[in-house]
Design a protein around this motif. Structure first.
Motif, short mmCIF file in Angstrom:
data_model
loop_
_atom_site.label_atom_id
_atom_site.label_comp_id
_atom_site.label_asym_id
_atom_site.label_seq_id
_atom_site.Cartn_x
_atom_site.Cartn_y
_atom_site.Cartn_z
N GLN A 87 23.00 47.63 19.82
CA GLN A 87 23.13 47.63 21.00
C GLN A 87 23.20 46.73 22.13
OE1 GLN A 87 26.92 50.12 21.70
NE2 GLN A 87 27.39 50.28 20.40
N ARG A 88 22.36 46.90 22.65
CA ARG A 88 21.79 46.45 23.60
C ARG A 88 22.06 44.51 22.80
NH1 ARG A 88 18.08 50.45 24.14
NH2 ARG A 88 16.54 49.34 22.45
N THR A 91 24.93 43.42 22.77
CA THR A 91 25.62 43.37 24.55
C THR A 91 25.52 41.53 25.19
OG1 THR A 91 26.16 44.74 24.50
CG2 THR A 91 26.24 43.71 27.10
N ASN A 95 27.32 37.76 25.98
CA ASN A 95 27.29 36.64 27.43
C ASN A 95 27.17 35.28 26.38
OD1 ASN A 95 27.15 37.38 29.14
ND2 ASN A 95 23.83 36.84 29.39
N MET A 103 32.12 39.71 31.02
CA MET A 103 31.15 40.31 30.67
C MET A 103 31.00 41.59 31.32
SD MET A 103 28.90 39.66 28.07
CE MET A 103 27.54 40.67 28.20
N TYR A 106 33.65 43.87 30.04
CA TYR A 106 32.58 44.94 28.80
C TYR A 106 31.26 45.65 28.95
CZ TYR A 106 29.91 43.98 24.67
OH TYR A 106 29.18 44.23 23.57
N ARG A 107 30.54 45.33 29.73
CA ARG A 107 29.84 46.57 29.40
C ARG A 107 30.43 47.48 30.71
NH1 ARG A 107 26.23 41.81 32.05
NH2 ARG A 107 24.77 41.61 30.61
N LYS A 110 32.56 49.38 27.25
CA LYS A 110 31.94 49.30 26.11
C LYS A 110 31.10 50.41 25.60
CE LYS A 110 27.76 47.60 22.78
NZ LYS A 110 27.28 46.07 22.81
#
Length: 122
Positions: A87-88, A91, A95, A103, A106-107, A110
């Motif tokens: 997942q990280r 993400t 970017n 972004m 999105y963060r 998510k």
């Protein structure tokens, strides 16, 4: 002769491009439909441009394939750790596709759209 070679090159270009695309190589219909569903949910919040939407969907499909492989191969805490790391990574790679403002949104969204599973303690 040059015209024939040019014609063959032009006709082969789309095939070569599709052959290099992991989205078309490794995905099945379930992954494609899930990637479309996820992208549609994000699009409500992020308002993608046309090209962004395609790139985003392909990236989501790529990570869904990797997620499915992890879920098949691992269990317990190891599985959760790998899925969290995935997942990280997803993400970070988004970017490259999204604008700075996108972004931020999105963060925020998510965790609701793509929640990370947790291990139940016994």
């Amino acid at each position: 002769m040059k015209n024939l070679l040019l014609l063959i090159t032009i006709l082969m270009a789309p095939i070569i491009v599709m052959a290099q695309d992991t989205f078309f190589q490794n995905s099945n219909e379930n992954v494609r439909s899930e990637a479309i569903r996820i992208t549609t949910e994000y699009n409500r919040e992020l308002a993608f441009s046309g090209e962004q939407e395609l790139l985003f969907r392909q990236k989501v499909a790529e990570f869904l394939i990797r997620k499915n492989e992890i879920e098949k191969a691992f269990s317990g805490q190891k599985k959760i750790d790998l899925l969290s790391a995935l997942q990280r990574e997803e993400t970070r790679e988004m970017n490259d596709i999204l604008t700075r403002l996108q972004m931020e949104f999105y963060r925020k969204v998510k965790p609701q759209i793509q929640p990370v599973k947790t291990v139940e303690k016994k």
